[in-house]
Structures are given as structure tokens and as C-alpha cells.
Enzyme design. Structure first.
Site, mmCIF file in Angstrom:
data_model
loop_
_atom_site.group_PDB
_atom_site.id
_atom_site.type_symbol
_atom_site.label_atom_id
_atom_site.label_comp_id
_atom_site.label_asym_id
_atom_site.label_seq_id
_atom_site.Cartn_x
_atom_site.Cartn_y
_atom_site.Cartn_z
ATOM 1 N N ASP A 6 -85.783 -44.387 8.332
ATOM 2 C CA ASP A 6 -84.881 -44.015 9.427
ATOM 3 C C ASP A 6 -83.471 -44.469 9.075
ATOM 4 O O ASP A 6 -83.282 -45.323 8.199
ATOM 5 C CB ASP A 6 -85.320 -44.672 10.744
ATOM 6 N N SER A 7 -82.496 -43.907 9.790
ATOM 7 C CA SER A 7 -81.109 -44.315 9.558
ATOM 8 C C SER A 7 -80.877 -45.761 9.981
ATOM 9 O O SER A 7 -79.920 -46.383 9.527
ATOM 10 C CB SER A 7 -80.165 -43.388 10.323
ATOM 11 N N CYS A 69 -87.094 -40.038 11.615
ATOM 12 C CA CYS A 69 -85.723 -39.796 12.062
ATOM 13 C C CYS A 69 -85.564 -38.280 12.229
ATOM 14 O O CYS A 69 -85.807 -37.523 11.288
ATOM 15 C CB CYS A 69 -84.763 -40.309 10.993
ATOM 16 N N CYS A 204 -84.460 -37.741 19.135
ATOM 17 C CA CYS A 204 -83.822 -38.752 18.292
ATOM 18 C C CYS A 204 -84.681 -39.987 18.462
ATOM 19 O O CYS A 204 -84.967 -40.390 19.596
ATOM 20 C CB CYS A 204 -82.388 -39.027 18.760
HETATM 21 N N1 DGL Z 1 -82.779 -41.979 14.770
HETATM 22 C C1 DGL Z 1 -82.235 -40.821 14.236
HETATM 23 C C2 DGL Z 1 -82.771 -39.557 14.851
HETATM 24 O O1 DGL Z 1 -83.936 -39.517 15.171
HETATM 25 C C3 DGL Z 1 -80.777 -40.791 13.871
HETATM 26 C C4 DGL Z 1 -79.783 -41.408 14.753
HETATM 27 C C5 DGL Z 1 -78.494 -41.577 13.985
HETATM 28 O O2 DGL Z 1 -78.519 -42.270 12.982
HETATM 29 O O3 DGL Z 1 -77.501 -40.958 14.379
HETATM 30 O O4 DGL Z 1 -82.072 -38.596 14.962
#
Ligand code: DGL
Length: 285
Positions: A6-7, A69, A204
Site C-alpha cells: 500500500d502507499s 491499495c 480507498c
Molecule cells: N490507500 C490507497 C487507496 O486505496 C491510496 C491512498 C493514497 O495514497 O492516496 O487508494
């Protein structure tokens, strides 16, 4: 071992569901805290960062990597699966990368991913489905396209919540997070002409961390789909068909938490959302 990428912190919502579902399964989680948030980044950057994360997890011994993510999945999954991975030695060695959009679309449409034409009779034929996501996830249009392929008469209300993931990562106050959630819901409700969505996808992985705020402000008739549970169901099914990805034990423990950023900061922030005992180490160590 199975890798979860994940980010930043968001994938912990998915990881929590996975560790509960597979208590014996070793997992390695990698949060790209050095580059979070991904949501407003250009697509090519997201693809490069995601590929680097996946490669790192492969090198750590994960044969299967789940992109926990939505942004990484929406923007990068297909490119990695169809262009990058087949050109690497990882593919020949049996490695794979999967995302979280497909199981979510399957659950939202009650239609298997492999079915890409409308099936009749169809459940939820004319429902409204709200999707809340980052700028890049919504701009990719992946959710809307994949839902409409299977259920063309469903109305997909796509709502960008551009600041919410970053605000969650920053540990902003409940009041600030609530303001951002309300702004997102108001946007979706305006698009729906005030009609409540039948279902809402928190598209998200950060957003389940503020699901209580979505629940508080969405109409009571709207069902929030639990993406972490959906992903756990889907992985269970996948592993039953591909048991060789399960693995036996992980060197250094069942769960390893890696970060590209500052481990102390990542651990402290994770504690706010996921309780004690989550200790990140830098991926170089
Ligand atoms: N948690 C991520 C998602 O599901 C990304 C959120 C981000 O880093 O902007 O989109």
C-alpha cells in the site's frame, strides 16, 4: 509468504481482515510512506512506485503480492500484470500480483469477474452505487467501467475525496476528517439528485479507518460494502485454487511490517488506527 502493498497505512485495513481470516499465514506488509499519498500523483509515477514495491516484496520471498491499495490497483495492476511481469524472470518463477478492484466489483455487482457481459436476470439492475476514492482512482474510471460492463443500468456515482487519505495519514483531528467525509458524501448526493445510493464502495483502503464517519453521514438506507472482508473472501477463494502461494512460515515472524519511510513515525501513526503492537522496520534493514 504473501505480500501486501500500500502507499502507506491504508492497506492495514485489508491486512487486518487477512490476518483474522488466515491466522497461520505469513504476511509481509510494505507501506510506501516515503511517497504517500499516491492519490494525486501522475499515473506513471504510481506505476513506477508500485512496481518497485512489488519487486521488493518478491525479493523478500513473497511469491504472491496483493496490492492493498485502490489507487495502485486502478492505475498500475493491469500494466504490471500484462506488460511488466511477463517480461521478467519472476513470472517464470511463478510469482504473481493481484489487486483489490476486481473482488470489489464482483461483490458490488454480484457477478464473477470473468463475466464481462451483462447477465440476465440481473440483481441490482437499476441500483445506484456510490464509489468514493482518490483523484487517480476515480480518474481511472476503472470502477465505473467494470461495474457498467456487468450491470449497464446501474448508476455509478463517482466521488473524488482528494484530501482524505492524506489527512488520515497525517493523523488529522476527527473534526477535520469528518468535514472531508461530509464534503465527499454531499458531492455524491448532489450527483444522485438527493436519492440515496443503494450501496457505497469506500474505494480507498484508508477510508475504512473513518468508516464510522461515512456511516454517520450516509443515508441509513445505504449499505457500505466492506472492502477488507470482500478481499479476504476473494483471497480465500484464490488460495483454494492456488494453494502453492500459501507458504509455511516467515523468517522473522508471521507478520513483518516494512516501510520506505521513518519506521518510528509509521508505527506511531499505525497505532492510532490499528492499536498497539504494530512495529514497522525500514525496508532496507
Ligand atoms: N490507500 C490507497 C487507496 O486505496 C491510496 C491512498 C493514497 O495514497 O492516496 O487508494
Amino acid at each position: 509468504m504473501i505480500g501486501v502493498f500500500d502507499s502507506g497505512l491504508g492497506g492495514l485495513t485489508v491486512l487486518r481482515a487477512l490476518t483474522a481470516r488466515f491466522p497461520e499465514q505469513p504476511f509481509v506488509y510494505l507501506g510506501d510512506h516515503a511517497h504517500v499519498p499516491y492519490g494525486n500523483r501522475p499515473s506513471e509515477e504510481i506505476i513506477d512506485l508500485t512496481r518497485a514495491g512489488v519487486e521488493h516484496l518478491f525479493r523478500r520471498g513473497c511469491k504472491l503480492v496483493l496490492l492493498g491499495c485502490n489507487t495502485a490497483t486502478a492505475v498500475a495492476a493491469r500494466r504490471l500484470q500484462t506488460a511488466w511481469l511477463p517480461a521478467t524472470a519472476w513470472k517464470a518463477a511463478g510469482h504473481n500480483v493481484v489487486g483489490i478492484v476486481a473482488p470489489t466489483v464482483e461483490a458490488a455487482t454480484q457477478t464473477p469477474w470473468a463475466v464481462t457481459t451483462p447477465q440476465y436476470p440481473q440483481k441490482f439492475l437499476t441500483d445506484r452505487i456510490a464509489v468514493f476514492g482518490t483523484t487517480r482512482t476515480i480518474a481511472s474510471n476503472v470502477y465505473a467501467e467494470e461495474i457498467r460492463k456487468r450491470c449497464p443500468k446501474v448508476t455509478v456515482l463517482q466521488q473524488v475525496c482528494s484530501e482524505l487519505a492524506g489527512a488520515i495519514e497525517e493523523g488529522e483531528t476527527e473534526a477535520d476528517l469528518e468535514r472531508l467525509v461530509v464534503a465527499g458524501i454531499d458531492g455524491a448526493m448532489r450527483e444522485a439528485g438527493g436519492e440515496p445510493p443503494h450501496r457505497a464502495i469506500l474505494g480507498c483502503t484508508h477510508f475504512p479507518l473513518v468508516e464510522h464517519l461515512f456511516r454517520r453521514h450516509l443515508p441509513s438506507a445505504t449499505r457500505i460494502l466492506s472492502q477488507p472482508e470482500i478481499v479476504a473472501d476473494s483471497l480465500e477463494d484464490y488460495l483454494s485454487r492456488h494453494p502453492h502461494y500459501k507458504g509455511d512460515s516467515a523468517p522473522g515472524g508471521r507478520l513483518q511490517l516494512l516501510t520506505t519511510g521513518d519506521p518510528e513515525e509509521a508505527s506511531a501513526r499505525a497505532r492510532v488506527f490499528a492499536g498497539d503492537g504494530l512495529s514497522f522496520v525500514h525496508l532496507g534493514s
